[in-house]
Design a protein around this motif. Structure first.
Motif, PDB file in Angstrom:
ATOM      1  N   ALA A  90       0.860  -1.184   0.000  1.00  0.00           N
ATOM      2  CA  ALA A  90       0.000   0.000   0.000  1.00  0.00           C
ATOM      3  C   ALA A  90       0.897   1.235   0.000  1.00  0.00           C
ATOM      4  CB  ALA A  90      -0.911   0.003   1.222  1.00  0.00           C
ATOM      5  N   HIS A 120       0.644   5.045   0.538  1.00  0.00           N
ATOM      6  CA  HIS A 120      -0.178   6.156   1.033  1.00  0.00           C
ATOM      7  C   HIS A 120       0.489   7.451   0.579  1.00  0.00           C
ATOM      8  CE1 HIS A 120      -2.491   3.635   3.977  1.00  0.00           C
ATOM      9  NE2 HIS A 120      -1.456   2.853   3.731  1.00  0.00           N
ATOM     10  N   TYR A 121      -0.263   8.305  -0.084  1.00  0.00           N
ATOM     11  CA  TYR A 121       0.300   9.539  -0.625  1.00  0.00           C
ATOM     12  C   TYR A 121      -0.619  10.717  -0.309  1.00  0.00           C
ATOM     13  CZ  TYR A 121      -3.236   9.115  -4.210  1.00  0.00           C
ATOM     14  OH  TYR A 121      -4.442   9.023  -4.843  1.00  0.00           O
ATOM     15  N   CYS A 122      -0.037  11.914  -0.258  1.00  0.00           N
ATOM     16  CA  CYS A 122      -0.779  13.133   0.054  1.00  0.00           C
ATOM     17  C   CYS A 122      -1.398  13.702  -1.225  1.00  0.00           C
ATOM     18  CB  CYS A 122       0.153  14.159   0.697  1.00  0.00           C
ATOM     19  SG  CYS A 122      -0.657  15.713   1.108  1.00  0.00           S
ATOM     20  N   VAL A 133      -3.276   4.687  -1.888  1.00  0.00           N
ATOM     21  CA  VAL A 133      -4.177   5.110  -0.821  1.00  0.00           C
ATOM     22  C   VAL A 133      -4.057   6.618  -0.621  1.00  0.00           C
ATOM     23  CG1 VAL A 133      -4.845   4.746   1.579  1.00  0.00           C
ATOM     24  CG2 VAL A 133      -3.801   2.855   0.276  1.00  0.00           C
ATOM     25  N   GLY A 145      -4.273  10.287   0.904  1.00  0.00           N
ATOM     26  CA  GLY A 145      -4.235  10.796   2.269  1.00  0.00           C
ATOM     27  C   GLY A 145      -3.964  12.289   2.253  1.00  0.00           C
ATOM     28  N   ARG A 171       3.944   7.051   2.537  1.00  0.00           N
ATOM     29  CA  ARG A 171       4.302   5.887   3.349  1.00  0.00           C
ATOM     30  C   ARG A 171       4.032   4.635   2.531  1.00  0.00           C
ATOM     31  NH1 ARG A 171       0.604   6.587   7.292  1.00  0.00           N
ATOM     32  NH2 ARG A 171       1.901   8.240   8.113  1.00  0.00           N
TER      33      ARG A 171
END
Length: 99
Positions: free
Chosen positions: A12, A14-16, A46, A48, A54
């Motif tokens: 996974a 996770h990105y802004c 994902v 975020g 992350r």
């Protein structure tokens, strides 16, 4: 009745969304899926916020931009993923030391 094959690992990323890091996350996903086409079951993107970038493998943290000090070099990321999911796999040019 046959036993089901064990589930392949899930990554996974996770990105802004506010930082516009989707393209970076998608490129890394593509690189990882290409390198580990037989060893990975899924790479999820994902969305975020708050500057998150992350990468987790089956909920185990492999990279965090805030902890690791920036974004991973793709070579370093492939090595971390390989060490976690396929320790015996050779990475070819991704393992060759820079000259």
């Amino acid at each position: 009745m046959m036993n089901p094959a064990p589930a392949l690992p899930r990554l996974a990323i996770h990105y802004c969304t506010g930082c516009r890091w989707l393209m970076r996350a998608a490129w890394m996903a593509q690189e990882l899926l290409t390198t580990f086409e037989k060893e990975l079951g899924e790479v999820a993107l994902v969305p975020g916020h708050g500057g998150v970038f992350r990468i987790l493998c089956d909920d185990e943290l492999l990279w965090d931009r805030k902890i690791d000090g920036g974004f991973p070099d793709i070579k370093a990321l492939k090595q971390r993923v390989r060490d976690r999911i396929a320790p015996g796999k050779a990475l070819g040019h991704s393992e060759t030391a820079a000259h």
